[in-house]
Each structure stands twice: as C-alpha cells, then as structure tokens.
Write a protein that holds these residues in place. Sequence first.
Motif, mmCIF file in Angstrom:
data_model
loop_
_atom_site.group_PDB
_atom_site.id
_atom_site.type_symbol
_atom_site.label_atom_id
_atom_site.label_comp_id
_atom_site.label_asym_id
_atom_site.label_seq_id
_atom_site.Cartn_x
_atom_site.Cartn_y
_atom_site.Cartn_z
ATOM 1 N N VAL A 123 -0.293 6.499 0.115
ATOM 2 C CA VAL A 123 -1.414 7.389 0.412
ATOM 3 C C VAL A 123 -1.846 8.142 -0.844
ATOM 4 C CG1 VAL A 123 -2.098 9.454 1.712
ATOM 5 C CG2 VAL A 123 -0.858 7.615 2.859
ATOM 6 N N ALA A 124 -0.880 8.677 -1.594
ATOM 7 C CA ALA A 124 -1.204 9.430 -2.806
ATOM 8 C C ALA A 124 -1.918 8.545 -3.817
ATOM 9 C CB ALA A 124 0.067 10.020 -3.414
ATOM 10 N N SER A 125 -1.452 7.315 -3.964
ATOM 11 C CA SER A 125 -2.085 6.385 -4.895
ATOM 12 C C SER A 125 -3.535 6.141 -4.504
ATOM 13 C CB SER A 125 -1.312 5.065 -4.918
ATOM 14 O OG SER A 125 -1.986 4.109 -5.705
ATOM 15 N N ASP A 126 -3.766 5.860 -3.231
ATOM 16 C CA ASP A 126 -5.139 5.628 -2.764
ATOM 17 C C ASP A 126 -6.011 6.866 -2.944
ATOM 18 O OD1 ASP A 126 -4.675 3.021 -2.080
ATOM 19 O OD2 ASP A 126 -4.435 3.409 0.064
ATOM 20 N N GLU A 127 -5.464 8.029 -2.610
ATOM 21 C CA GLU A 127 -6.237 9.265 -2.705
ATOM 22 C C GLU A 127 -6.556 9.630 -4.153
ATOM 23 O OE1 GLU A 127 -7.573 11.147 -0.211
ATOM 24 O OE2 GLU A 127 -6.927 9.547 1.119
ATOM 25 N N LEU A 128 -5.676 9.282 -5.083
ATOM 26 C CA LEU A 128 -5.916 9.587 -6.493
ATOM 27 C C LEU A 128 -6.893 8.611 -7.139
ATOM 28 C CD1 LEU A 128 -2.310 10.402 -7.707
ATOM 29 C CD2 LEU A 128 -4.243 11.981 -7.626
ATOM 30 N N LYS A 129 -6.798 7.355 -6.755
ATOM 31 C CA LYS A 129 -7.584 6.331 -7.430
ATOM 32 C C LYS A 129 -9.085 6.499 -7.223
ATOM 33 C CE LYS A 129 -6.163 2.189 -6.816
ATOM 34 N NZ LYS A 129 -5.505 0.965 -6.392
ATOM 35 N N SER A 130 -9.516 6.891 -6.058
ATOM 36 C CA SER A 130 -10.947 7.002 -5.795
ATOM 37 C C SER A 130 -11.626 8.046 -6.682
ATOM 38 C CB SER A 130 -11.177 7.306 -4.314
ATOM 39 O OG SER A 130 -12.548 7.441 -4.054
ATOM 40 N N PRO A 131 -11.126 9.299 -6.729
ATOM 41 C CA PRO A 131 -11.793 10.252 -7.624
ATOM 42 C C PRO A 131 -11.624 9.902 -9.101
ATOM 43 C CG PRO A 131 -9.951 11.302 -6.473
ATOM 44 C CD PRO A 131 -10.105 9.941 -5.911
#
Length: 111
Positions: free
Chosen positions: A31-39
Amino acid sequence: YTVVLRDITERVKSRAALERSNAELRQFAHVASDELKSPLHSIGRIARMLEQSHGRALDAEGVGLLRQLSEAAERLEHLADDLLRLAELEGEAPPTTTGSGQPQSGSPPSG
C-alpha cells in the motif's frame, strides 16, 4: 527408553503471530509503495514539463533545480518499487538450509 515430551503450544502460537505480522508488513509495504509512487510520478512529470515549457526562461540554476527535482522523484519511485519487491520476496522466501543442506525453516540466511 527415555521419552522427552515438550509442549510447543507457545512456540506454535508465536510462529503464527509472527507470520500474521509479516503478512501485515507486506500488505503495508504494498500500500505504501502504491501511495508513494503516484505523487512521485506526478512531481517528476510536472518538473519535466516545466523544464520543457519554461526552461528557456530559467537561468542555469533554475533548470538544474528542476532536473534535480525530477531525478529525486525518479529515485524515490525506484525506492518504492524496491520496497515492494523486497516485501514480495520476503513473502515467498523458501526455507533456508543448514551447511549440510538440510532444511532449517525460519532461520535467516547466513552470509
């Protein structure tokens, strides 16, 4: 004959709790990886767009700062990808072996 009995109930409970905790950590990493990658992707994209569209209006320092911003965002995206891969590998890790080649489940690899 000597018979030795051991109650491994606590050990089994501890192992199950550890496996649950590891699964939660893998989920968090995903989840953290996905949430960080977009911004981060957006930051890098905007920095590149600014450099392309307004780079001529900036001095060398301004262009350099935009490039640094873009490169930093890209490095952080790669770091997020690496964290995700590490979490996935930890979830799929086969049992390690002893020096004799015998399985030694639950032990970290030596080396």
